[in-house]
Design a protein around this motif. Structure first.
Motif, PDB file in Angstrom:
ATOM      1  N   ALA A  50       3.072  -0.674  -1.043  1.00 35.51           N
ATOM      2  CA  ALA A  50       1.649  -0.337  -1.128  1.00 35.51           C
ATOM      3  C   ALA A  50       1.211  -0.169  -2.576  1.00 35.51           C
ATOM      4  CB  ALA A  50       1.375   0.943  -0.343  1.00 35.51           C
ATOM      5  N   SER A 117      -2.827   2.663  -4.274  1.00 32.83           N
ATOM      6  CA  SER A 117      -2.580   1.974  -3.011  1.00 32.83           C
ATOM      7  C   SER A 117      -3.654   0.918  -2.774  1.00 32.83           C
ATOM      8  CB  SER A 117      -2.538   2.948  -1.830  1.00 32.83           C
ATOM      9  OG  SER A 117      -2.305   2.250  -0.613  1.00 32.83           O
ATOM     10  N   ALA A 120      -4.496   0.498   0.851  1.00 29.36           N
ATOM     11  CA  ALA A 120      -5.462   1.403   1.465  1.00 29.36           C
ATOM     12  C   ALA A 120      -6.887   0.903   1.271  1.00 29.36           C
ATOM     13  CB  ALA A 120      -5.308   2.810   0.887  1.00 29.36           C
ATOM     14  N   ARG A 123      -7.588  -2.127   3.522  1.00 25.68           N
ATOM     15  CA  ARG A 123      -7.732  -1.805   4.944  1.00 25.68           C
ATOM     16  C   ARG A 123      -8.980  -0.988   5.253  1.00 25.68           C
ATOM     17  NH1 ARG A 123      -1.607   0.005   6.906  1.00 25.68           N
ATOM     18  NH2 ARG A 123      -0.698  -2.098   6.890  1.00 25.68           N
ATOM     19  N   ASP A 182      -1.396   4.174   3.272  1.00 22.56           N
ATOM     20  CA  ASP A 182      -2.715   3.535   3.209  1.00 22.56           C
ATOM     21  C   ASP A 182      -3.849   4.547   3.265  1.00 22.56           C
ATOM     22  OD1 ASP A 182      -2.310   4.280   5.840  1.00 22.56           O
ATOM     23  OD2 ASP A 182      -3.347   2.541   6.674  1.00 22.56           O
ATOM     24  N   HIS A 208      -7.726   7.769   6.528  1.00 24.89           N
ATOM     25  CA  HIS A 208      -6.981   6.614   7.058  1.00 24.89           C
ATOM     26  C   HIS A 208      -6.903   6.723   8.577  1.00 24.89           C
ATOM     27  CE1 HIS A 208      -3.285   9.123   7.520  1.00 24.89           C
ATOM     28  NE2 HIS A 208      -3.785   9.713   6.457  1.00 24.89           N
TER      29      HIS A 208
END
Length: 258
Positions: A50, A117, A120, A123, A182, A208
């Motif tokens: 990540a 990250s 993260a 997403r 994430d 998250h």
């Protein structure tokens, strides 16, 4: 397995439902069981991936366009590579010499930063921005978003000052852990300028879904903090989150300290 062993196992199985921490792992002789060791190794590998996985900027641009805030601008820090970014945190806080952002009269500007990250941000960045737009768009003017690569939180202070944002929200990938890799954070800084410190910011972290804070809840908390920030005239440690109170325009805002 003895009756006592079954009871112990059931106890730990029930307790694990309340936390993501690794508890009651058991042992094989004087060491962890092979299963536990492999799980830890897998989580560590996911965290490393990540951190090092590059952000797919073009895909994020396409996703962010769907939030309806206009064409995003892409900027970079002075860290020339991911390796330099990790070795030199100071360079991640400074804009590259070529950095150019449009100016305008906007209450809020949003910077989407890869941070520690990029996974993260890839997403959760666009859906979180959409939730913030829904929560804040009817009350404040929002600038077209800025996407920042090899970025630390303080890069938002330079961007915010150059663009003329009255308040900057930096959505950034948080340092991955062994439970989640994430997670996003939102850092709110009123009247951003170089030299601001962490004491001048408010943070909403652990975003998250489905296991962490959801997008709508994160946007609601941010809106509540913003109400308090504007009432006080500054962000930071003097503003306390009381996110469970009503956030309509006639309601009292977050508690102000000091």
């Amino acid at each position: 397995m003895s009756t006592e062993d079954v009871a112990v196992q059931e106890f730990w199985d029930e307790l694990r439902k309340t936390t993501r921490a690794r508890i009651g792992l058991g042992r094989a002789g004087t060491a962890l069981s092979t299963h536990a060791v492999l799980e830890l190794s897998t989580a560590h590998a996911a965290a490393r991936d990540a951190v090092h996985e590059p952000l797919d900027v073009e895909r994020l641009i396409a996703d962010v366009r769907g939030c309806g805030l206009g064409e995003p601008t892409v900027v970079a820090s002075q860290a020339a590579s991911r390796a330099e970014y990790l070795r030199r945190p100071d360079l991640g806080r400074l804009p590259a010499e070529s950095t150019s952002v449009s100016t305008g009269d906007h209450d809020i500007g949003v910077v989407l930063a890869d941070g520690l990250s990029p996974l993260a941000l890839a997403r959760h960045g666009a859906p979180l921005l959409s939730a913030l737009t829904d929560q804040l768009g009817s009350r404040y003017t929002l600038a077209p978003p800025v996407i920042a690569t090899q970025a630390r939180v303080a890069l938002g202070d330079h961007i915010g000052e150059r663009a003329g944002f009255r308040t900057v929200l930096v959505i950034i990938g948080e340092r991955p852990g062994l439970s989640f890799a994430d997670s996003l954070g939102i850092y709110l800084t009123h009247r951003p300028r170089p030299g601001r410190t962490d004491a001048d910011r408010n943070c909403v972290s652990n975003i998250h879904p489905p296991d962490g804070l959801g997008y709508a809840d994160a946007a609601r908390i941010t809106a509540g903090l913003l109400t308090g920030v504007l009432a006080l005239g500054r962000s930071g440690v003097d503003v306390k989150d009381t996110s469970r109170m009503a956030l309509d325009p006639g309601a009292a805002g977050p508690e102000l300290l000091g």
